[in-house]
Design an enzyme around this catalytic site. Structure first.
Site, PDB file in Angstrom:
ATOM      1  CE1 TYR A 135      -9.685  43.037   6.425  1.00  0.00           C
ATOM      2  CE2 TYR A 135      -7.378  42.874   6.577  1.00  0.00           C
ATOM      3  CZ  TYR A 135      -8.515  42.537   6.914  1.00  0.00           C
ATOM      4  OH  TYR A 135      -9.014  41.558   7.903  1.00  0.00           O
ATOM      5  CD  GLN A 196     -16.148  40.436   9.632  1.00  0.00           C
ATOM      6  OE1 GLN A 196     -15.786  39.409   8.885  1.00  0.00           O
ATOM      7  NE2 GLN A 196     -15.441  40.252  10.859  1.00  0.00           N
ATOM      8  CG  ASN A 219      -7.192  36.019   7.296  1.00  0.00           C
ATOM      9  OD1 ASN A 219      -8.267  36.285   6.487  1.00  0.00           O
ATOM     10  ND2 ASN A 219      -7.871  36.115   8.594  1.00  0.00           N
ATOM     11  CD  GLN A 264      11.174  38.732   2.092  1.00  0.00           C
ATOM     12  OE1 GLN A 264       9.906  39.027   1.511  1.00  0.00           O
ATOM     13  NE2 GLN A 264      11.630  39.983   2.423  1.00  0.00           N
ATOM     14  CG  HIS A 267       7.373  38.215   5.708  1.00  0.00           C
ATOM     15  ND1 HIS A 267       6.695  39.069   6.151  1.00  0.00           N
ATOM     16  CD2 HIS A 267       8.208  38.869   4.840  1.00  0.00           C
ATOM     17  CE1 HIS A 267       7.249  40.337   5.682  1.00  0.00           C
ATOM     18  NE2 HIS A 267       8.174  40.055   5.015  1.00  0.00           N
ATOM     19  CD  GLU A 332       6.870  40.077  -2.572  1.00  0.00           C
ATOM     20  OE1 GLU A 332       6.050  40.712  -2.055  1.00  0.00           O
ATOM     21  OE2 GLU A 332       7.122  38.754  -2.081  1.00  0.00           O
ATOM     22  CG  HIS A 333      11.240  41.267  -2.191  1.00  0.00           C
ATOM     23  ND1 HIS A 333      10.421  40.348  -1.690  1.00  0.00           N
ATOM     24  CD2 HIS A 333      10.590  42.548  -2.276  1.00  0.00           C
ATOM     25  CE1 HIS A 333       9.417  41.197  -1.136  1.00  0.00           C
ATOM     26  NE2 HIS A 333       9.680  42.311  -1.462  1.00  0.00           N
ATOM     27  CG  ASP A 366      10.104  44.560   3.055  1.00  0.00           C
ATOM     28  OD1 ASP A 366       9.489  44.667   1.888  1.00  0.00           O
ATOM     29  OD2 ASP A 366      10.426  43.543   3.722  1.00  0.00           O
ATOM     30  CD  GLU A 420     -17.648  45.924 -37.428  1.00  0.00           C
ATOM     31  OE1 GLU A 420     -18.478  46.396 -36.665  1.00  0.00           O
ATOM     32  OE2 GLU A 420     -16.523  45.749 -37.189  1.00  0.00           O
ATOM     33  CG  HIS A 425     -22.859  51.304 -35.004  1.00  0.00           C
ATOM     34  ND1 HIS A 425     -23.696  50.640 -34.530  1.00  0.00           N
ATOM     35  CD2 HIS A 425     -21.742  51.398 -34.451  1.00  0.00           C
ATOM     36  CE1 HIS A 425     -23.279  50.381 -33.428  1.00  0.00           C
ATOM     37  NE2 HIS A 425     -22.233  50.653 -33.151  1.00  0.00           N
TER      38      HIS A 425
END
Length: 435
Positions: A135, A196, A219, A264, A267, A332-333, A366, A420, A425
């Site tokens: 995506y 979708q 998003n 950052q 963003h 994250e960074h 990046d 068991e 088995h």
């Protein structure tokens, strides 16, 4: 202060932990209204296939397609995109792609096996996923770097078919995104997006093959859809806002650090930029740089909200405390903007990517350093890793017993199985025992 541009904290304050928790708090990616809309879209696509995908895409992206084929980008169109961008842009994409490919080649896992003394063979077979969906955000956003970072590791892993979905509102799409897809070796590009597109990849339709895994950012509707289809397919992660944590000894040019924090903050209003330093005077200098440089940013309005609401300049006692706080945040960074980053590195337990020294800004990671920029956010670096080749490979165990080996193992298996109360088995193993 009413004119505060960024929060100032001191790790020695009695309420520091509480204030840090408040700073780090971030709302979940979804809400009940979004979830309800997404659930309906997923159901429609699952039950009505192509027709639902066309209907929702026409509605949300203002398209006038009659069938899915109207959304498919042909190989010729992908190649044409390479001629629509400048020579400089194409060269930059190709350099970045080569570096990303070279780095990820090192992550390839190989099948292995060993043979025991009695001839029993044990091992592991590594195989790539067959189909992966990527995506890519569309519309105003244009992220060719995301195409490279998500597609190239999949191709290095040996994924058979990589399908990229990218929305094209009003039929418009970035040539840079299509050029990146061509350079990365994406097999199929379809200009659909939203929940979708996630549903089509997860469930399959008459013309879109069901995939094994969906990767890539989107998003709130895309993130909610990815969460909903998890289990039906694998997903990379549910990503939160971008984050940067800079640990500095107070000797880096404060303008550099301010701009690293901006990298950052620009963003997203929810992005987080934090600086840790033991030198209070240096923190003052960085704050002054922030005030002076912020108005020069094209995305000043976004960055200023991010810095005011979620940014912080934090005074720590020393580098040791800085790393303790950093590990608690699990960023994250992480930039180690210090004279000797190697000395700090062994103490870093939790970080998505670690940028070593004063000359390694996060921005290089990046785009073109080579390691992946798809990283764990919101503290999930405590248990998650960057996207990589290993995310597109599977492991199967290999077990092949010799007659003698089976006889020995079956005696152990029989005892455990009967403990068991699993008689079949036990008897299955006992058939292989050589008296």
């Amino acid at each position: 202060m009413s004119d505060s541009i960024i929060t100032r904290l001191d790790a020695s304050q009695s309420d520091f932990n509480q204030r840090l928790d408040q700073l780090l708090a971030w709302e979940s990616v979804s809400d009940t209204r979004v979830a309800s809309v997404v659930d309906d879209i997923l159901h429609q696509v699952k039950t009505r296939g192509d027709a639902a995908v066309v209907e929702f895409t026409n509605k949300f992206d203002r398209r006038t397609a009659q069938s899915i084929s109207d959304f498919v980008v042909t190989p010729a169109q992908l190649q044409h995109a390479l001629t629509q961008i400048s020579a400089e842009q194409r060269a930059a994409l190709e350099v970045a792609a080569e570096r990303i490919r070279n780095y990820h080649q090192h992550q390839l896992q190989r099948s292995w096996r060993y043979t025991e003394a009695d001839g029993t063979v044990l091992g592991q077979q590594i195989s790539a996923m067959e189909r992966v969906g990527l995506y890519v955000p569309g519309g105003k956003a244009s992220y060719p770097s995301s195409v490279l970072m998500n597609a190239i590791p999949a191709k290095v892993a040996g994924v058979d078919e990589l399908t990229m979905v990218v929305p094209a509102p009003d039929g418009e799409i970035s040539p840079m995104v299509l050029a990146a897809a061509a350079i990365a070796g994406v097999d199929r590009v379809i200009t659909i997006g939203g929940a979708q597109a996630v549903a089509a990849l997860a469930y399959g339709t008459e013309t879109i093959a069901k995939v094994d895994k969906i990767v890539g950012p989107g998003n709130i509707y895309v993130a909610t859809a990815k969460r909903a289809v998890f289990g039906q397919v694998a997903i990379d992660m549910i990503a939160g806002p971008s984050e940067i944590l800079v640990v500095c000894d107070g000797l880096t040019d404060p303008d550099w650090i301010a701009m690293d924090l901006f990298s950052q903050a620009e963003h997203d209003e929810q992005a987080q930029s934090i600086l840790l330093c033991p030198d209070a005077d240096y923190l003052d200098k960085v704050e002054e740089s922030i005030r002076r440089l912020l108005p020069s940013l094209a995305r000043e309005s976004i960055a200023s909200v991010s810095l005011k609401n979620r940014g912080a300049l934090i005074k720590v006692a020393d580098m040791e405390q800085a790393i303790v706080v950093s590990n608690r945040i699990a960023p994250e960074h992480l930039e180690l903007s210090v004279a000797d980053p190697e000395a700090l590195l062994p103490k870093v337990r939790h970080a998505g990517a670690i940028f070593m020294g004063r000359f390694t800004p996060e921005a290089l990671g990046d785009y073109c350093a080579g390691p992946n920029h798809v990283l764990p956010t919101s503290g999930t670096a405590r248990f998650s890793s960057p996207l990589g080749v290993y995310d597109f490979q599977k492991r199967s165990s290999i077990i092949m017993c010799s007659a003698a080996g089976a006889s020995v193992l079956s005696k152990t298996a029989s005892v455990l199985a009967r403990s068991e109360y699993l008689e079949a088995h036990a008897r299955s193993a006992e058939y292989r025992i050589i008296d």
